[in-house]
Design a protein around this motif. Structure first.
Motif, PDB file in Angstrom:
ATOM      1  N   SER A 644     136.009  -9.251 -46.902  1.00 45.97           N
ATOM      2  CA  SER A 644     134.570  -9.119 -46.636  1.00 45.97           C
ATOM      3  C   SER A 644     134.113 -10.178 -45.661  1.00 45.97           C
ATOM      4  CB  SER A 644     133.795  -9.247 -47.945  1.00 45.97           C
ATOM      5  OG  SER A 644     134.149  -8.205 -48.828  1.00 45.97           O
ATOM      6  N   HIS A 645     134.597 -11.409 -45.842  1.00 43.62           N
ATOM      7  CA  HIS A 645     134.222 -12.462 -44.893  1.00 43.62           C
ATOM      8  C   HIS A 645     134.768 -12.177 -43.490  1.00 43.62           C
ATOM      9  CE1 HIS A 645     133.067 -14.820 -48.448  1.00 43.62           C
ATOM     10  NE2 HIS A 645     132.309 -15.516 -47.578  1.00 43.62           N
ATOM     11  N   LYS A 648     132.695  -9.409 -42.036  1.00 42.05           N
ATOM     12  CA  LYS A 648     131.288  -9.766 -41.821  1.00 42.05           C
ATOM     13  C   LYS A 648     131.053 -10.359 -40.432  1.00 42.05           C
ATOM     14  CE  LYS A 648     127.463 -12.072 -44.147  1.00 42.05           C
ATOM     15  NZ  LYS A 648     127.080 -12.925 -45.270  1.00 42.05           N
ATOM     16  N   THR A 649     132.020 -11.143 -39.899  1.00 42.56           N
ATOM     17  CA  THR A 649     131.834 -11.806 -38.595  1.00 42.56           C
ATOM     18  C   THR A 649     131.746 -10.791 -37.448  1.00 42.56           C
ATOM     19  OG1 THR A 649     132.957 -13.771 -39.415  1.00 42.56           O
ATOM     20  CG2 THR A 649     132.797 -13.518 -37.022  1.00 42.56           C
ATOM     21  N   LEU A 651     131.135  -7.667 -37.743  1.00 33.69           N
ATOM     22  CA  LEU A 651     130.030  -6.761 -38.035  1.00 33.69           C
ATOM     23  C   LEU A 651     128.715  -7.361 -37.574  1.00 33.69           C
ATOM     24  CD1 LEU A 651     128.975  -4.155 -39.285  1.00 33.69           C
ATOM     25  CD2 LEU A 651     128.862  -5.348 -41.491  1.00 33.69           C
ATOM     26  N   THR A 652     128.599  -8.648 -37.750  1.00 29.49           N
ATOM     27  CA  THR A 652     127.368  -9.326 -37.281  1.00 29.49           C
ATOM     28  C   THR A 652     127.238  -9.184 -35.774  1.00 29.49           C
ATOM     29  OG1 THR A 652     127.574 -10.923 -39.097  1.00 29.49           O
ATOM     30  CG2 THR A 652     126.130 -11.509 -37.264  1.00 29.49           C
ATOM     31  N   SER A 682     125.949   0.360 -39.382  1.00 29.76           N
ATOM     32  CA  SER A 682     126.232  -1.070 -39.439  1.00 29.76           C
ATOM     33  C   SER A 682     125.419  -1.739 -40.548  1.00 29.76           C
ATOM     34  CB  SER A 682     125.968  -1.719 -38.084  1.00 29.76           C
ATOM     35  OG  SER A 682     124.598  -1.555 -37.715  1.00 29.76           O
ATOM     36  N   LYS A 686     126.935  -3.591 -43.704  1.00 31.17           N
ATOM     37  CA  LYS A 686     126.533  -4.948 -44.065  1.00 31.17           C
ATOM     38  C   LYS A 686     126.141  -5.030 -45.546  1.00 31.17           C
ATOM     39  CE  LYS A 686     123.236  -8.552 -42.826  1.00 31.17           C
ATOM     40  NZ  LYS A 686     122.095  -8.958 -41.971  1.00 31.17           N
ATOM     41  N   ILE A 689     129.231  -4.956 -47.683  1.00 23.89           N
ATOM     42  CA  ILE A 689     129.931  -6.244 -47.690  1.00 23.89           C
ATOM     43  C   ILE A 689     129.187  -7.247 -48.558  1.00 23.89           C
ATOM     44  CG2 ILE A 689     130.610  -8.182 -46.232  1.00 23.89           C
ATOM     45  CD1 ILE A 689     131.138  -6.140 -44.003  1.00 23.89           C
ATOM     46  N   GLU A 690     127.862  -7.282 -48.485  1.00 24.04           N
ATOM     47  CA  GLU A 690     127.095  -8.201 -49.319  1.00 24.04           C
ATOM     48  C   GLU A 690     127.266  -7.880 -50.801  1.00 24.04           C
ATOM     49  OE1 GLU A 690     123.175  -7.777 -47.840  1.00 24.04           O
ATOM     50  OE2 GLU A 690     123.454  -9.146 -46.144  1.00 24.04           O
TER      51      GLU A 690
END
Length: 859
Positions: A644-645, A648-649, A651-652, A682, A686, A689-690
Motif C-alpha cells: 500500500s505504501h 500510494k507514492t 498513485l499520488t 484514482s 486512494k 489504499i487508505e
C-alpha cells in the motif's frame, strides 16, 4: 555467672549434680536400711535385737556349711556363741529345751526368749558364702538355696469346696491340697428352668470329667460287703441292685445262708459312716461320702482356669461339699495348681533335702573381733552414733544437687565471648522427640536395673557390688535427664519451645495438607458437577455392606479388612476424581481460549495421565497452529502495508497529474471523459489504499486510541445526519429508537465515528431501495447496544463470519462501490476499544450489533 559458661564448668556442674543426687539417694537407702532394723524406733532394744539375730544367720551359715560332719564345731566353740542344731522343720512347734531333739549343741542352759531360731533346708546343691564379717558389703555369710522343691503332677481323685473358708480343695495322691485362687472363680448362675441348667452342666467338659471321677470312686453295692456287727439280726431282707438288669430282687438271709459264709455281710453303703442309705449319690473319698455343693448352695457355679483359659460353661453339679472336714482342711498350707481339668501340680521338697532348725544366743562375754556377736555389738554402737548423719547428708546433698542443677540450666546455651544462645546437637533435636526418647531411655535403664536387682537377689550379690551397680545406673539416668534438661533450657531461652517440636511441625504440615485437600475439593466440585452423587452412592453402598457384614455369622475376621478396603477405596476414588477434575479444568480452559493451560501430571494414575498428556499435546498443537496463523496474518498485513505504501507514492503522482490535466483547457470531449474516469478511479484506489492501511493498523493494534466519555445518543444522531442525503437518494427510510435520556460510554470519539460511518455506508450501498432501515440504541445488562438492521437488495447466501472477513462483499457481482473492508475495519476498531461487533443474517435481513460497557454518569 559468665565463669560458668565454659564447657569445663558445665561438665563439673553436671557431675556435681549427679554425685550429690547419688549421695542423697544412697543416704536415703541407708536410712531405710536402718529403719528396717528399727534403729529409728522408740524401742532402743529392737535395733540391738535385730542386729544380734542377723549375726545369728552368720553363725548358722558357718555351722550348716559342714552339716555332713561336725557342723564346724572347732570354729564355733572359739566364738562367743552358744548354738544347737535340730533335725526337722517348723521351729514354732518344737520344744527348744528338749535335749533329745538336738543333733549337736554346746550349751546346757535354757534357751532364752531372744535367741535366734531359724529354719533351713539343705541339699547337695546348696551353696554357702562364708565371710569373717557378719555384715560385709562385699560378701557376707549367705546360704543360697538351690532346688529345694520340685513340682509333681498327680491325677485328681476328687474336687470340692469348703463354704466356711471359701476355698477350693482337691484330693490327689491320697492327700488333700488347697487349690490356688488363680485356678478358679466362684460365681452364681440362675437358669430359666431345670432343663437349661442340666444342659449347661452337661455342656461343661470339666463337669463330664468330674462326673466320671465320681462314678469311678462310687462303691459297688453288689460286690462289696462288710461283716455283721454282733447283735444284728440274721434274718434281714436287703434289696440288691443288678447293674445289668432293671429288676430288683429280694433275698432273705437266714441261718442256712450264713452257714455258707464264714461271716455275715451288709451292703457297702451301710458301712460308710457318713453315707445314709437313702442317698448314694456323692463323691466317695476313702470311707466318706460328700454330697454335691449344689445341695447346700442354690445356683452355685464355678469357673476353672487351666493355662489362663476359663471353662466356658459353669460347673457345680460335681463339686463336693467339704464343710464337714473344715477343721482338717484349714491346717493345709501347700497350694496346688491345675495343669489340666483332671491333673494337678504340687510343689514337694527335694527328697535329698535335709531340714534343720538352728538355735544360737550369745555367751556372757564377747571375745575377739572375729566373733560375729562382737561385730554386731560394735555395729550397734556405730549406728547409734551416726544415725542422724545420713538424714542430714541426704538433705544437704539434695540441696547441693538442686543448686548444681539450677546453675547448669542457667549456664547451658551460653558461651563466654558471645551474647547469643548457642545451639549444639542437643538443642537441635525436637523438644518433644527428645522428651520421649529420654523417657524411653530412662525406662530401658530402669528395666535393666530391675533385671539386675532380680539377678542380684537370685545370685545374692554383695552389698558393695550392689551399690556400685546402683551408682552406674544412677549416673546413666542422671546423664539422660541432664541432656533432656539442656535441650529444654536452650529451646526455652530461644523462645521456640513449642515451635521447635515435632507436634508443631506435624500440626503445620497437617494444616497445609488440609488446605491443599480443601483446594482440591473445591476444584473437584467446581469441575465435576456430579461429585456429591458419587459420594452419596458410596455412602449408601457402605451402609448396606455394613449391615450385611453385621448379620454374618462371624465378622471378627472380615470387619478389619472391610474397614481397610473402604479407607483405601476412599483414597483411590478421591485421587481419581481430582485427576479427572484437573483434566476437565484444562479442557475447559482450552475451550475458552486459554492456550497456556496445562494438566499437572503429578500423582496422576497412568490411564488418566495418558489422557492428560494428549490434552497437553492438543494445547501445544493449537499454539503451533495459532502461531502459524498469526505469522501468516502478520506477513499478509505487512505485505498489504508495504504494498500500500509502495502504491500510494505513484498513485499520488497520478492524482496530481490528473488534477493538472483537469486545469488545462482541453477541447476534446473524449479526453475530458477519459480524465473524469482517471480521476474517479484514482480516488477510489486512494480510498482502497487508505482502508487497507487502516485495516492493517486496526488488526495489529498499532492505533493509539484517546479514550474519553462519549454521549452515544448524540454521536449516533450525527452519524445518521451525515448520511441523510445519500439515504434519500437511495430511497431508504431510517427508523430510529433512542432512549429519552443520555447514555454514555468510553471510547475514542474519532474511531467510534468511523465504525458508525462504515455501518451507515454499508446500509446506503447494500440496502433495498424503497425499504426501511432500523437503528436502535438500548441498555442491556450494563451494556450499550447499537442495532443496525436493513433489507439487502441482493441475496445474502453467505454466512456472517465470511462477511466479516476482508475483501468479502455481499454483492458478489461487485457491481456496487466498495472494497469489502468496511465491516472488517469496524470490527477491529470496536474490539480494540473494548467493545464487540457481531453480524446476524436471516434471509435478506442484515443485522449488525455493536456493544460497549455503559459508563455511569458519576464516573
Amino acid at each position: 555467672m559468665k565463669r560458668l559458661y565454659s564447657n569445663a564448668s558445665k561438665i563439673l556442674l553436671a557431675v556435681g549434680c549427679t554425685i550429690f543426687a547419688f549421695i542423697c539417694v544412697l543416704s536415703l537407702v541407708i536410712c531405710a536400711f536402718f529403719q528396717s532394723w528399727k534403729l529409728y524406733s522408740n524401742d532402743k532394744e529392737a535395733f540391738s535385737d535385730f542386729a544380734y539375730r542377723y549375726a545369728g544367720t552368720s553363725y548358722a551359715t558357718l555351722a550348716l556349711s559342714d552339716n555332713q560332719d561336725d557342723f564346724n564345731e572347732d570354729k564355733l566353740d572359739k566364738m562367743n556363741c552358744y548354738y544347737g542344731i535340730i533335725n526337722g522343720t517348723n521351729a514354732e512347734n518344737i520344744d527348744l529345751d528338749d535335749e533329745s531333739l538336738y543333733l549337736y549343741k554346746n550349751f546346757t542352759t535354757t534357751v532364752p526368749d531372744n535367741a535366734y531360731v531359724g529354719d533351713y533346708s539343705i541339699n547337695p546343691d546348696t551353696e554357702f558364702v562364708l565371710s569373717d564379717n557378719f555384715l560385709d558389703i562385699w560378701g557376707g555369710n549367705q546360704i543360697i538355696d538351690v532346688n529345694t522343691t520340685e513340682w509333681k503332677t498327680y491325677d485328681i481323685n476328687g474336687i470340692g469346696y469348703d463354704p466356711i473358708s471359701q476355698n477350693m480343695y482337691v484330693y490327689s495322691n491320697g492327700e488333700f491340697y488347697k487349690l490356688s485362687e488363680l485356678c478358679y472363680d466362684i460365681c452364681t448362675v440362675t437358669y430359666a428352668d431345670e432343663e437349661s441348667k442340666e444342659d449347661a452342666y452337661w455342656n461343661s467338659s470339666a463337669n463330664i470329667i468330674y462326673r466320671k471321677i465320681w462314678e469311678a470312686n462310687k462303691p459297688d453295692a453288689v460286690d462289696y460287703y462288710t461283716p455283721l456287727e454282733e447283735g444284728d439280726s440274721d434274718e434281714t431282707t436287703y434289696t440288691i441292685e443288678d447293674e445289668d438288669s432293671d429288676e430288683s430282687t429280694e433275698e432273705e438271709t437266714t441261718d442256712e445262708t450264713t452257714e455258707e459264709y464264714e461271716v455275715d455281710y451288709l451292703p457297702a453303703e451301710r458301712a460308710l459312716p457318713n453315707a445314709p442309705v437313702e442317698n448314694t449319690d456323692g463323691l466317695y473319698i476313702e470311707d466318706t461320702q460328700f454330697s454335691p455343693i449344689t445341695d447346700s448352695i442354690d445356683d452355685f457355679a464355678i469357673n476353672i482356669y487351666v493355662d489362663g483359659y476359663g471353662e466356658e460353661a459353669p460347673m457345680g453339679e460335681y463339686i463336693a461339699d467339704f464343710s464337714t472336714i473344715h477343721n482338717t482342711l484349714s491346717e493345709i498350707n501347700y497350694e496346688a495348681y491345675l495343669e489340666t481339668a483332671s491333673t494337678v501340680e504340687v510343689a514337694t521338697l527335694n527328697p535329698e533335702t535335709e531340714n534343720y532348725v538352728f538355735v544360737c544366743f550369745p555367751k556372757d562375754t564377747f571375745n575377739g573381733v572375729n566373733d560375729f556377736y562382737a561385730q554386731a555389738k560394735w555395729f550397734i554402737g556405730f549406728a547409734e552414733d551416726t544415725k542422724y548423719v545420713f538424714p542430714i547428708a541426704a538433705v544437704l546433698s539434695f540441696i547441693l544437687s538442686i543448686l548444681c542443677y539450677v546453675l547448669f540450666m542457667c549456664a547451658i546455651g551460653h558461651k563466654k565471648n558471645s551474647a547469643e544462645i548457642s545451639v549444639n546437637w542437643i538443642g537441635k533435636v525436637w523438644t518433644d522427640v527428645f522428651f520421649w526418647c529420654a523417657i524411653i531411655t530412662e525406662y530401658i535403664i530402669f528395666a535393666i536395673f530391675y533385671w539386675l536387682v532380680e539377678t542380684m537377689r537370685d545370685s545374692n550379690l554383695s552389698l558393695g557390688m550392689s551399690i556400685f551397680i546402683f551408682g552406674i545406673v544412677t549416673a546413666a539416668m542422671m546423664a539422660v535427664g541432664l541432656m533432656w534438661s539442656a535441650n529444654l533450657a536452650v529451646n526455652v531461652k530461644l523462645h521456640r519451645f513449642f515451635k521447635h517440636t515435632f507436634a508443631y511441625r506435624l500440626f503445620v504440615w497437617s494444616k497445609g495438607r488440609l488446605a491443599i485437600l480443601h483446594q482440591q475439593s473445591i476444584k473437584i466440585r467446581k469441575n465435576i458437577k456430579w461429585t456429591r452423587r458419587i459420594w452419596f452412592i458410596f455412602i449408601v453402598i457402605t451402609i448396606i455392606e455394613y449391615f450385611v457384614i453385621m448379620m454374618s455369622y462371624d465378622t471378627r475376621g472380615i470387619a478389619p479388612f472391610w474397614v481397610l478396603e473402604k479407607i483405601a477405596f476412599v483414597v483411590v476414588l478421591r485421587k481419581l476424581l481430582y485427576s479427572y477434575a484437573r483434566i476437565k479444568e484444562t479442557a475447559t480452559a482450552l475451550a475458552a481460549g486459554d492456550l497456556s493451560a496445562k494438566v499437572d501430571l503429578n500423582g496422576m494414575p497412568l490411564f488418566l495421565a495418558e489422557h492428560a498428556v494428549a490434552m497437553n499435546q492438543i494445547g501445544d498443537g493449537i499454539n503451533v497452529a495459532l502461531d502459524e496463523r498469526t505469522k501468516s496474518e502478520r506477513m499478509k498485513t505487512e505485505l498489504i502495508t508495504n504494498v500500500s505504501h509502495d502504491i500510494k507514492t505513484p498513485l499520488t503522482s497520478i492524482i496530481n497529474y490528473v488534477d493538472l490535466l483537469n486545469k488545462e483547457k482541453i477541447d476534446n470531449e473524449k479526453a475530458k471523459e477519459y480524465l473524469g474516469v482517471l480521476s474517479r478511479q484514482s480516488a477510489r484506489l486512494k480510498k482502497l489504499i487508505e482502508d487497507l492501511i487502516e485495516a492493517s493498523k486496526a488488526s495489529t493494534g498499532n492505533i493509539k486510541f484517546t479514550m474519553e466519555k462519549i454521549n452515544a445518543v448524540v454521536l449516533l444522531n450525527q452519524s445518521i445526519g451525515e448520511f441523510s442525503e445519500r439515504l434519500e437518494a437511495g430511497k431508504i427510510t431510517v427508523v430510529t429508537d433512542f432512549p429519552a435520556e443520555d447514555i454514555f460510554l468510553k471510547a475514542d470519539n474519532r474511531y467510534l465515528w468511523r465504525v458508525f460511518d462504515n455501518l451507515m455506508s454499508n446500509i446506503v450501498k447494500y440496502a433495498q431501495p424503497d425499504t426501511r432501515a432500523y437503528i436502535d440504541l438500548k441498555r442491556v445488562d450494563g451494556k450499550v447496544r447499537f442495532n443496525f438492521r436493513n433489507t439487502s437488495k441482493n441475496e445474502l447466501n453467505i454466512s456472517a463470519d465470511e462477511l466479516m472477513e476482508r475483501f468479502v462483499r455481499g454483492d458478489k457481482s461487485r457491481f456496487t462501490d466498495g472494497n469489502g473492508l468496511g465491516l472488517s475495519i469496524a470490527k477491529s476498531l470496536t474490539e480494540s476499544m473494548g467493545g464487540s461487533l457481531t453480524l446476524e443474517i436471516d434471509g435478506d435481513l442484515f443485522k449488525a450489533i455493536v456493544e460497549f460497557d455503559e459508563l455511569k454518569t458519576e464516573e
